[in-house]
Design an enzyme around this catalytic site. Structure first.
Site, PDB file in Angstrom:
ATOM      1  CB  SER A 178      -0.976  -0.048   1.175  1.00  0.00           C
ATOM      2  OG  SER A 178      -2.014   0.885   1.023  1.00  0.00           O
ATOM      3  CG  HIS A 210      -5.364  -1.525  -1.229  1.00  0.00           C
ATOM      4  ND1 HIS A 210      -5.002  -2.706  -0.619  1.00  0.00           N
ATOM      5  CD2 HIS A 210      -4.718  -0.532  -0.545  1.00  0.00           C
ATOM      6  CE1 HIS A 210      -4.173  -2.442   0.396  1.00  0.00           C
ATOM      7  NE2 HIS A 210      -3.984  -1.144   0.446  1.00  0.00           N
TER       8      HIS A 210
END
Length: 225
Positions: free
Chosen positions: A119, A155
């Protein structure tokens, strides 16, 4: 990593095992967790050490909110893997630059230390990325380290608002973006993308860019670990 690893898939070690396989030291590689993006969360750090016990790696972590390492460059250069956790990309990068970690990381990267992360820990290596550091909706970070060119969007399948926001940004001239599903990871050797590996059979990676006035998602080949 667009998503995955010990913090998202504690019972699926495929991505973390792959990261360890890249380390220059094959027996008990030295792995340092950098949890700046989460404010050096004690829970996150504890989960890292549980995932990388002495039988798997020589694990350590580098805190900044209670800094205990004086010579950052020497410390980072001694590691085999730098593993950056998720959280606020913008806050993380601001802290790193304040302390000079950005320069230490580049020096270590140039010497073959593996740079990895999930991330925020994926976005940071690129020139730009899609972030929620400033709250919602997602927006461009405009502040990456630029080790590799282009932008990164983690994501991609795991947070439903990311794809439409990225599409809008691309239409407005945002740079070509590597979009990674949860469970997908991009392996770069230097600045060259070598391959995409996945810990999930259906995880994908896309190159998203503007072509002849239209946003095009080009699926990249993946290898399920």
């Amino acid at each position: 990593m667009g998503g995955g690893g010990f913090s998202m898939e504690p019972r699926n070690p495929r991505l973390d095992d792959f990261v360890l396989s890249l380390a220059r030291r094959k027996r008990r590689p030295r792995v340092c967790f950098v949890g700046t993006a989460s404010g050096d969360s004690d829970l996150y750090i504890r989960r890292f050490h549980e995932a990388f016990p002495p039988s798997r790696a020589a694990a350590t972590h580098l805190p900044f909110f209670e800094r205990n390492v004086r010579d950052l460059k020497s410390f980072v250069m001694e590691q085999d893997v730098i593993y950056v956790g998720g959280g606020s990309s913008a806050n993380m990068l601001a802290v790193w630059r304040l302390h000079g970690l950005d320069k230490a990381l580049r020096a270590a990267w140039n010497e073959g230390v593996v740079m990895a992360g999930i991330s925020a820990g994926a976005i940071c290596w690129f020139e730009d990325g899609l972030t929620d550091s400033f709250g919602m909706p997602y927006r461009a970070l405009n502040d990456g380290l630029g080790f590799v060119r282009g932008a990164c969007c983690p994501h991609y399948d795991g947070e439903k608002e990311r794809r439409p926001v990225l599409m809008r940004l691309i239409r407005r001239g945002f740079m070509p973006t590597l979009a990674l599903d949860d469970g997908a990871a991009a392996h770069f050797v230097g600045t060259r993308l070598k391959e995409i590996v996945t810990s999930r059979p259906k995880a994908r990676a896309m190159r998203v860019a503007l072509s002849k006035g239209a946003v095009v998602e080009k699926a990249l080949p993946v290898r399920y670990l």
